[in-house]
Design an enzyme around this catalytic site. Structure first.
Site, PDB file in Angstrom:
ATOM      1  N   SER A  20       0.846  -1.193   0.000  1.00 24.13           N
ATOM      2  CA  SER A  20       0.000   0.000   0.000  1.00 24.13           C
ATOM      3  C   SER A  20       0.880   1.240   0.000  1.00 24.13           C
ATOM      4  O   SER A  20       1.713   1.424   0.892  1.00 24.13           O
ATOM      5  CB  SER A  20      -0.894   0.005   1.238  1.00 24.13           C
ATOM      6  N   MET A  78     -12.078   4.295  -0.859  1.00 21.35           N
ATOM      7  CA  MET A  78     -12.787   4.510   0.406  1.00 21.35           C
ATOM      8  C   MET A  78     -13.508   5.848   0.268  1.00 21.35           C
ATOM      9  O   MET A  78     -13.121   6.859   0.863  1.00 21.35           O
ATOM     10  CB  MET A  78     -11.787   4.513   1.572  1.00 21.35           C
TER      11      MET A  78
HETATM   12  C1  DX5 Z   1      -6.471   1.481   5.505  1.00 21.02           C
HETATM   13  C2  DX5 Z   1      -5.991   1.218   4.097  1.00 21.02           C
HETATM   14  C3  DX5 Z   1      -4.891   0.241   4.044  1.00 21.02           C
HETATM   15  C4  DX5 Z   1      -3.630   0.702   4.728  1.00 21.02           C
HETATM   16  C5  DX5 Z   1      -2.859  -0.500   5.161  1.00 21.02           C
HETATM   17  O1  DX5 Z   1      -7.628   2.215   5.478  1.00 21.02           O
HETATM   18  O2  DX5 Z   1      -7.048   0.722   3.300  1.00 21.02           O
HETATM   19  O3  DX5 Z   1      -4.609  -0.145   2.709  1.00 21.02           O
HETATM   20  O4  DX5 Z   1      -2.820   1.505   3.926  1.00 21.02           O
HETATM   21  O5  DX5 Z   1      -1.772  -0.079   5.915  1.00 21.02           O
HETATM   22  P1  DX5 Z   1      -1.088  -1.060   6.985  1.00 21.02           P
HETATM   23  O6  DX5 Z   1      -0.610  -2.259   6.234  1.00 21.02           O
HETATM   24  O7  DX5 Z   1       0.010  -0.225   7.534  1.00 21.02           O
HETATM   25  O8  DX5 Z   1      -2.153  -1.415   7.993  1.00 21.02           O
HETATM   26 ZN    ZN Z   2      -6.507  -0.218   1.362  1.00 21.81          ZN
END
Ligand code: DX5
Ligand code: ZN
Length: 235
Positions: A20, A78
């Site tokens: 991500s 989102m």
């Molecule tokens: C959270 C995002 C994730 C986030 C994951 O709302 O959708 O994709 O970036 O980050 P980590 O792996 O650090 O939890």
């Molecule tokens: Zn995500």
């Protein structure tokens, strides 16, 4: 299944890792994207400050990344009103476009539209959203995303309470004989990925566990190896 023009004709790994970019350096994004060598796709988190209390990325960033890198882009929207905005991400060259079940007004129409534009269609479920009401909709999708944190921020702790839902989703996918990828996102690390793989997930998003380390490529390889070692017998 219709051909997807945005999707590379390749056999996916048994366990896919999607780093991500939320955890990457936004000033050096293209360069940082390339450091996660071996990643199956780049996970692009799009936030509108309405569906989630945070703001990140957007269409211009996806268009620029598409031009600057060759890696498939997995766009996680989102946002409110994905019915209006999601198709534009497919047009911008995303290999997969994920909308939230909680936000979509007409998920079947939207999934068909995304597929029609050459991308993989995916739907996400927040930790508190059950999968059962969406069972009939699964054949319309190429990927189901089960959130393992409340969406909005990187670096949050993994929520174990989603594991039974991952198991139930994997059972449904097998029962219907679907070729649906099962993605998990939030708090995935070398201490949590095994539980998700055992439960039946096969696509793993990792932000901090990849870009928070000195060697993102090594982190990708390590996570994939752990996941493949623990993948569900049901796969
Ligand atoms: C959270 C995002 C994730 C986030 C994951 O709302 O959708 O994709 O970036 O980050 P980590 O792996 O650090 O939890
Ligand atoms: Zn995500």
């Amino acid at each position: 299944m219709t051909p997807r023009q945005n999707v590379r004709p390749r056999q996916p790994a048994a366990a896919q890792i999607h780093p991500s970019i939320l955890a990457a350096d936004f000033a050096r994004l293209a360069e940082h994207a390339e450091t996660a060598i071996g990643a199956d796709a780049l996970h692009v988190d799009v936030m509108d400050n309405h569906f989630v209390p945070n703001l990140a990325a957007g269409l211009p960033l996806v268009e620029s990344l598409r031009k600057a890198t060759g890696i498939p882009l997995d766009c996680h929207l989102m946002i409110e009103n994905p019915d209006r905005w999601a198709p534009q991400y497919a047009e911008a060259g995303a290999s997969s476009v994920t909308f939230h079940a909680e936000a979509a007004a007409a998920p079947v129409r939207l999934a068909r539209q995304i597929r029609g534009l050459g991308a993989r269609a995916a739907m996400a479920l927040n930790p508190g959203t059950p999968i059962e009401p969406y069972e009939e909709l699964l054949p319309e999708l190429d990927m189901l995303l089960i959130m393992s944190v409340e969406p909005g921020f990187g670096g949050q702790p993994f929520l174990d309470l989603v594991l039974p839902k991952i198991r139930r989703a994997r059972d449904m996918i097998s029962r219907h004989g679907l070729e649906l990828w099962l993605q998990v996102d939030g708090g995935i690390s070398d201490t949590t990925i095994e539980r998700c793989a055992e439960a039946g997930a096969d696509v793993f998003v990792a932000g901090s566990a990849v870009y928070g380390t000195a060697d993102p490529a090594e982190a990708v390889a390590g996570l994939r190896a752990l996941a493949e070692r623990h993948q569900s017998r049901g796969l």
